[in-house]
Design a protein around this motif. Structure first.
Motif, PDB file in Angstrom:
ATOM      1  N   PHE A   1    -102.732-131.364 -28.230  1.00  0.00           N
ATOM      2  CA  PHE A   1    -103.072-130.273 -27.332  1.00  0.00           C
ATOM      3  C   PHE A   1    -102.604-130.553 -25.910  1.00  0.00           C
ATOM      4  O   PHE A   1    -102.148-129.656 -25.210  1.00  0.00           O
ATOM      5  CB  PHE A   1    -104.573-130.006 -27.347  1.00  0.00           C
ATOM      6  CG  PHE A   1    -105.053-129.327 -28.591  1.00  0.00           C
ATOM      7  CD1 PHE A   1    -104.377-128.263 -29.138  1.00  0.00           C
ATOM      8  CD2 PHE A   1    -106.196-129.764 -29.231  1.00  0.00           C
ATOM      9  CE1 PHE A   1    -104.808-127.640 -30.282  1.00  0.00           C
ATOM     10  CE2 PHE A   1    -106.647-129.153 -30.382  1.00  0.00           C
ATOM     11  CZ  PHE A   1    -105.953-128.083 -30.910  1.00  0.00           C
ATOM     12  N   GLY A   2    -102.725-131.799 -25.478  1.00  0.00           N
ATOM     13  CA  GLY A   2    -102.252-132.161 -24.139  1.00  0.00           C
ATOM     14  C   GLY A   2    -100.755-131.982 -23.995  1.00  0.00           C
ATOM     15  O   GLY A   2    -100.268-131.525 -22.959  1.00  0.00           O
ATOM     16  N   THR A   3    -100.013-132.320 -25.034  1.00  0.00           N
ATOM     17  CA  THR A   3     -98.558-132.131 -25.012  1.00  0.00           C
ATOM     18  C   THR A   3     -98.206-130.653 -24.922  1.00  0.00           C
ATOM     19  O   THR A   3     -97.311-130.259 -24.156  1.00  0.00           O
ATOM     20  CB  THR A   3     -97.922-132.760 -26.268  1.00  0.00           C
ATOM     21  OG1 THR A   3     -98.279-134.141 -26.326  1.00  0.00           O
ATOM     22  CG2 THR A   3     -96.425-132.625 -26.256  1.00  0.00           C
ATOM     23  N   VAL A   4     -98.873-129.818 -25.675  1.00  0.00           N
ATOM     24  CA  VAL A   4     -98.608-128.377 -25.638  1.00  0.00           C
ATOM     25  C   VAL A   4     -98.953-127.801 -24.275  1.00  0.00           C
ATOM     26  O   VAL A   4     -98.186-127.013 -23.708  1.00  0.00           O
ATOM     27  CB  VAL A   4     -99.389-127.655 -26.763  1.00  0.00           C
ATOM     28  CG1 VAL A   4     -99.354-126.154 -26.589  1.00  0.00           C
ATOM     29  CG2 VAL A   4     -98.848-128.049 -28.122  1.00  0.00           C
ATOM     30  N   ILE A   5    -100.080-128.194 -23.713  1.00  0.00           N
ATOM     31  CA  ILE A   5    -100.481-127.693 -22.395  1.00  0.00           C
ATOM     32  C   ILE A   5     -99.493-128.147 -21.324  1.00  0.00           C
ATOM     33  O   ILE A   5     -99.093-127.367 -20.451  1.00  0.00           O
ATOM     34  CB  ILE A   5    -101.915-128.144 -22.068  1.00  0.00           C
ATOM     35  CG1 ILE A   5    -102.900-127.408 -22.978  1.00  0.00           C
ATOM     36  CG2 ILE A   5    -102.251-127.915 -20.599  1.00  0.00           C
ATOM     37  CD1 ILE A   5    -104.309-127.957 -22.921  1.00  0.00           C
ATOM     38  N   ALA A   6     -99.072-129.416 -21.388  1.00  0.00           N
ATOM     39  CA  ALA A   6     -98.104-129.910 -20.409  1.00  0.00           C
ATOM     40  C   ALA A   6     -96.761-129.203 -20.556  1.00  0.00           C
ATOM     41  O   ALA A   6     -96.109-128.876 -19.556  1.00  0.00           O
ATOM     42  CB  ALA A   6     -97.926-131.419 -20.572  1.00  0.00           C
TER      43      ALA A   6
END
Length: 109
Positions: A91-96
């Motif tokens: 999720f952090g990768t997608v948000i970034a």
């Protein structure tokens, strides 16, 4: 006990981020956090009952079943933080990536 503390931190960190940054009361990380708390509570309660109350009077097959269930519980307790960390990284990768691509779109205008 140190390993269980690390598990708690690994699951509580994404849960806290979900609560603070996304203002979601109950999401995926909340489910994983409370699942870990439930698993730990059941495991410790089961061990206390087996060790203190049933160990002397139970047949050997009951102790074997208790050991098998305890082993399974330890495995699932270990898998819950791994799932939380992998999901948080995803999720952090997608948000970034969305933020970065949004900045690129603003700069090209």
């Amino acid at each position: 006990m140190f390993l269980l503390s690390l598990y708690f931190v690994a699951v509580a960190a994404p849960y806290a981020a979900e609560r603070l940054f996304f203002a979601r009361r109950f999401g995926l990380f909340a489910v994983l956090f409370w699942l870990l708390i439930f698993q730990s509570g059941v495991l410790f309660a089961g061990e206390i009952i087996l060790e203190n109350h049933l160990d002397q009077s139970a047949p050997s097959w009951v102790n074997s079943v208790g050991l098998a269930i305890g082993t399974f519980a330890y495995l699932t307790i270990g898998l819950t933080p791994i799932t939380a960390v992998i999901a948080a990284l995803g999720f952090g990768t997608v948000i970034a990536a969305k933020w970065f691509l949004g900045k690129l779109g603003e700069d090209s205008d």
